[in-house]
Write a protein that holds these residues in place. Structure first.
Motif, PDB file in Angstrom:
ATOM      1  N   MET A  91      62.072 109.295  23.914  1.00  0.00           N
ATOM      2  CA  MET A  91      61.262 108.146  23.505  1.00  0.00           C
ATOM      3  C   MET A  91      59.875 108.632  23.122  1.00  0.00           C
ATOM      4  SD  MET A  91      62.430 105.398  26.423  1.00  0.00           S
ATOM      5  CE  MET A  91      61.667 106.299  27.771  1.00  0.00           C
ATOM      6  N   ASN A  92      59.552 108.483  21.849  1.00  0.00           N
ATOM      7  CA  ASN A  92      58.250 108.883  21.334  1.00  0.00           C
ATOM      8  C   ASN A  92      57.465 107.660  20.879  1.00  0.00           C
ATOM      9  OD1 ASN A  92      58.997 111.610  21.694  1.00  0.00           O
ATOM     10  ND2 ASN A  92      59.856 111.709  19.629  1.00  0.00           N
ATOM     11  N   SER A  93      56.177 107.849  20.694  1.00  0.00           N
ATOM     12  CA  SER A  93      55.305 106.757  20.221  1.00  0.00           C
ATOM     13  C   SER A  93      55.527 105.483  21.032  1.00  0.00           C
ATOM     14  CB  SER A  93      55.555 106.494  18.728  1.00  0.00           C
ATOM     15  OG  SER A  93      55.340 107.651  17.964  1.00  0.00           O
ATOM     16  N   LEU A  94      55.530 105.630  22.330  1.00  0.00           N
ATOM     17  CA  LEU A  94      55.825 104.496  23.199  1.00  0.00           C
ATOM     18  C   LEU A  94      54.762 103.422  23.098  1.00  0.00           C
ATOM     19  CD1 LEU A  94      57.231 106.493  26.196  1.00  0.00           C
ATOM     20  CD2 LEU A  94      58.404 104.589  25.080  1.00  0.00           C
ATOM     21  N   LYS A  95      55.224 102.183  23.216  1.00  0.00           N
ATOM     22  CA  LYS A  95      54.358 101.016  23.131  1.00  0.00           C
ATOM     23  C   LYS A  95      54.433 100.236  24.447  1.00  0.00           C
ATOM     24  CE  LYS A  95      55.547 100.511  18.216  1.00  0.00           C
ATOM     25  NZ  LYS A  95      56.111  99.585  17.197  1.00  0.00           N
ATOM     26  N   PRO A  96      53.410  99.450  24.755  1.00  0.00           N
ATOM     27  CA  PRO A  96      53.479  98.632  25.980  1.00  0.00           C
ATOM     28  C   PRO A  96      54.714  97.741  26.019  1.00  0.00           C
ATOM     29  CG  PRO A  96      51.235  98.689  25.179  1.00  0.00           C
ATOM     30  CD  PRO A  96      52.075  99.382  24.130  1.00  0.00           C
ATOM     31  N   GLU A  97      55.172  97.288  24.868  1.00  0.00           N
ATOM     32  CA  GLU A  97      56.363  96.423  24.854  1.00  0.00           C
ATOM     33  C   GLU A  97      57.651  97.179  25.158  1.00  0.00           C
ATOM     34  OE1 GLU A  97      53.999  96.701  22.492  1.00  0.00           O
ATOM     35  OE2 GLU A  97      54.860  96.547  20.455  1.00  0.00           O
ATOM     36  N   ASP A  98      57.580  98.492  25.277  1.00  0.00           N
ATOM     37  CA  ASP A  98      58.747  99.267  25.710  1.00  0.00           C
ATOM     38  C   ASP A  98      58.878  99.277  27.232  1.00  0.00           C
ATOM     39  OD1 ASP A  98      57.929 101.617  23.133  1.00  0.00           O
ATOM     40  OD2 ASP A  98      59.551 100.129  23.099  1.00  0.00           O
ATOM     41  N   THR A  99      57.899  98.722  27.922  1.00  0.00           N
ATOM     42  CA  THR A  99      57.943  98.676  29.385  1.00  0.00           C
ATOM     43  C   THR A  99      59.142  97.863  29.853  1.00  0.00           C
ATOM     44  OG1 THR A  99      55.560  98.919  29.612  1.00  0.00           O
ATOM     45  CG2 THR A  99      56.737  97.895  31.448  1.00  0.00           C
ATOM     46  N   ALA A 100      59.967  98.472  30.696  1.00  0.00           N
ATOM     47  CA  ALA A 100      61.191  97.825  31.171  1.00  0.00           C
ATOM     48  C   ALA A 100      61.887  98.764  32.158  1.00  0.00           C
ATOM     49  CB  ALA A 100      62.135  97.519  30.003  1.00  0.00           C
ATOM     50  N   VAL A 101      62.898  98.220  32.800  1.00  0.00           N
ATOM     51  CA  VAL A 101      63.833  99.076  33.533  1.00  0.00           C
ATOM     52  C   VAL A 101      64.925  99.484  32.550  1.00  0.00           C
ATOM     53  CG1 VAL A 101      65.452  99.259  35.447  1.00  0.00           C
ATOM     54  CG2 VAL A 101      63.348  97.920  35.720  1.00  0.00           C
ATOM     55  N   TYR A 102      65.159 100.765  32.446  1.00  0.00           N
ATOM     56  CA  TYR A 102      66.144 101.293  31.516  1.00  0.00           C
ATOM     57  C   TYR A 102      67.418 101.647  32.290  1.00  0.00           C
ATOM     58  CZ  TYR A 102      62.819 101.434  27.705  1.00  0.00           C
ATOM     59  OH  TYR A 102      61.941 101.074  26.708  1.00  0.00           O
ATOM     60  N   TYR A 103      68.548 101.158  31.768  1.00  0.00           N
ATOM     61  CA  TYR A 103      69.830 101.365  32.418  1.00  0.00           C
ATOM     62  C   TYR A 103      70.750 102.183  31.522  1.00  0.00           C
ATOM     63  CZ  TYR A 103      68.453  97.524  35.510  1.00  0.00           C
ATOM     64  OH  TYR A 103      67.793  96.725  36.405  1.00  0.00           O
ATOM     65  N   CYS A 104      71.352 103.183  32.106  1.00  0.00           N
ATOM     66  CA  CYS A 104      72.387 103.943  31.425  1.00  0.00           C
ATOM     67  C   CYS A 104      73.703 103.176  31.502  1.00  0.00           C
ATOM     68  CB  CYS A 104      72.526 105.309  32.093  1.00  0.00           C
ATOM     69  SG  CYS A 104      73.786 106.369  31.377  1.00  0.00           S
ATOM     70  N   ASN A 105      74.480 103.276  30.450  1.00  0.00           N
ATOM     71  CA  ASN A 105      75.761 102.570  30.366  1.00  0.00           C
ATOM     72  C   ASN A 105      76.782 103.500  29.746  1.00  0.00           C
ATOM     73  OD1 ASN A 105      77.492 101.024  28.131  1.00  0.00           O
ATOM     74  ND2 ASN A 105      77.283  99.664  29.892  1.00  0.00           N
ATOM     75  N   ALA A 106      78.003 103.467  30.263  1.00  0.00           N
ATOM     76  CA  ALA A 106      79.035 104.333  29.698  1.00  0.00           C
ATOM     77  C   ALA A 106      80.400 103.653  29.755  1.00  0.00           C
ATOM     78  CB  ALA A 106      79.089 105.661  30.447  1.00  0.00           C
ATOM     79  N   ARG A 107      81.158 103.853  28.715  1.00  0.00           N
ATOM     80  CA  ARG A 107      82.537 103.380  28.650  1.00  0.00           C
ATOM     81  C   ARG A 107      83.414 104.605  28.861  1.00  0.00           C
ATOM     82  NH1 ARG A 107      85.276  98.703  29.433  1.00  0.00           N
ATOM     83  NH2 ARG A 107      87.085  98.526  28.047  1.00  0.00           N
ATOM     84  N   ILE A 108      84.094 104.627  30.005  1.00  0.00           N
ATOM     85  CA  ILE A 108      84.739 105.853  30.456  1.00  0.00           C
ATOM     86  C   ILE A 108      86.233 105.637  30.684  1.00  0.00           C
ATOM     87  CG2 ILE A 108      84.836 107.520  32.370  1.00  0.00           C
ATOM     88  CD1 ILE A 108      81.816 107.125  32.689  1.00  0.00           C
ATOM     89  N   ILE A 109      87.009 106.609  30.278  1.00  0.00           N
ATOM     90  CA  ILE A 109      88.423 106.643  30.633  1.00  0.00           C
ATOM     91  C   ILE A 109      88.519 107.435  31.938  1.00  0.00           C
ATOM     92  CG2 ILE A 109      90.750 107.353  29.975  1.00  0.00           C
ATOM     93  CD1 ILE A 109      89.896 107.111  27.066  1.00  0.00           C
ATOM     94  N   VAL A 110      88.955 106.746  32.990  1.00  0.00           N
ATOM     95  CA  VAL A 110      89.016 107.331  34.328  1.00  0.00           C
ATOM     96  C   VAL A 110      90.385 107.937  34.553  1.00  0.00           C
ATOM     97  CG1 VAL A 110      88.808 106.875  36.796  1.00  0.00           C
ATOM     98  CG2 VAL A 110      87.351 105.659  35.161  1.00  0.00           C
ATOM     99  N   GLN A 111      90.393 109.132  35.097  1.00  0.00           N
ATOM    100  CA  GLN A 111      91.645 109.794  35.455  1.00  0.00           C
ATOM    101  C   GLN A 111      91.903 109.574  36.942  1.00  0.00           C
ATOM    102  OE1 GLN A 111      94.046 111.960  33.507  1.00  0.00           O
ATOM    103  NE2 GLN A 111      94.983 110.976  35.279  1.00  0.00           N
ATOM    104  N   ASP A 112      92.808 108.662  37.218  1.00  0.00           N
ATOM    105  CA  ASP A 112      93.212 108.399  38.600  1.00  0.00           C
ATOM    106  C   ASP A 112      94.720 108.609  38.651  1.00  0.00           C
ATOM    107  OD1 ASP A 112      92.134 105.785  40.915  1.00  0.00           O
ATOM    108  OD2 ASP A 112      93.305 107.608  41.209  1.00  0.00           O
ATOM    109  N   THR A 113      95.412 107.936  39.534  1.00  0.00           N
ATOM    110  CA  THR A 113      96.880 108.023  39.511  1.00  0.00           C
ATOM    111  C   THR A 113      97.393 107.541  38.169  1.00  0.00           C
ATOM    112  OG1 THR A 113      96.931 105.874  40.596  1.00  0.00           O
ATOM    113  CG2 THR A 113      97.145 107.816  41.994  1.00  0.00           C
ATOM    114  N   ILE A 114      96.646 106.637  37.565  1.00  0.00           N
ATOM    115  CA  ILE A 114      96.869 106.257  36.170  1.00  0.00           C
ATOM    116  C   ILE A 114      95.526 106.348  35.467  1.00  0.00           C
ATOM    117  CG2 ILE A 114      98.804 104.726  36.685  1.00  0.00           C
ATOM    118  CD1 ILE A 114      96.827 102.364  36.390  1.00  0.00           C
TER     119      ILE A 114
END
Length: 122
Positions: free
Chosen positions: A82-105
Motif C-alpha cells: 500500500m503506497n500513497s496512503l490516505k486517511p480514508e484508507d484507515t480501517a481493519v484489513y482482513y485477509c480472505n482466501a478461497r481454499i480447497i481443503v484436503q481432509d478425508t474428502i
C-alpha cells in the motif's frame, strides 16, 4: 484445519507506505483466490484487492494505482503493498482466501484472518 495469519498493519502518515502479509496454513490442497477486505468504523466491509489462480487481479477503484496485490504460491502467502496512503484508507484489513481443503474428502471453503489495523494520520 486452515488458518490465515496476517501481519504488517500499523500507524503511518498520509503519503506513506505499508505492506500487509497473510500466510495460510493447514490442510491445504490448493488456493483458488486470496484477497484483502477492509472495514472502517461504521461502514460495511469492502473488497480491496484480490488475486486468483492464474494471477488475475482485481482492485477497488479507490486503491487502483496505489495498492498492489501479489502472491507467493509456494508459501501460500498473499501480500498487499500500500503506497500513497490516505486517511480514508484507515480501517481493519482482513485477509480472505478461497481454499480447497484436503481432509478425508476434499472440499472448498472460505476463510478469514483475524484482521490487522491500518491507521493513516493526516
Amino acid at each position: 484445519q486452515v488458518q490465515l495469519v496476517e501481519s504488517g498493519g500499523g500507524l503511518v502518515q498520509a503519503g506513506g507506505s505499508l505492506r500487509l502479509s497473510c500466510a495460510a496454513s493447514g490442510s491445504i490442497f490448493s488456493i483458488n483466490a486470496m484477497g484483502w477486505f477492509r472495514q472502517a468504523p461504521g461502514k460495511q466491509r469492502e473488497l480491496v484487492a484480490r488475486v486468483v489462480s492464474g494471477e488475475a487481479t482485481y482492485y477497488a477503484d479507490s486503491v487502483k494505482g496505489r495498492f498492489t496485490i501479489s502472491r507467493d504460491n509456494a508459501k501460500n502467502t498473499v501480500f498487499l503493498q500500500m503506497n500513497s496512503l490516505k486517511p480514508e484508507d484507515t480501517a481493519v484489513y482482513y485477509c480472505n482466501a478461497r481454499i480447497i481443503v484436503q481432509d478425508t474428502i476434499k472440499y472448498t471453503d472460505t476463510y478469514w484472518g483475524q484482521g490487522t489495523q491500518v491507521t493513516v494520520s493526516s
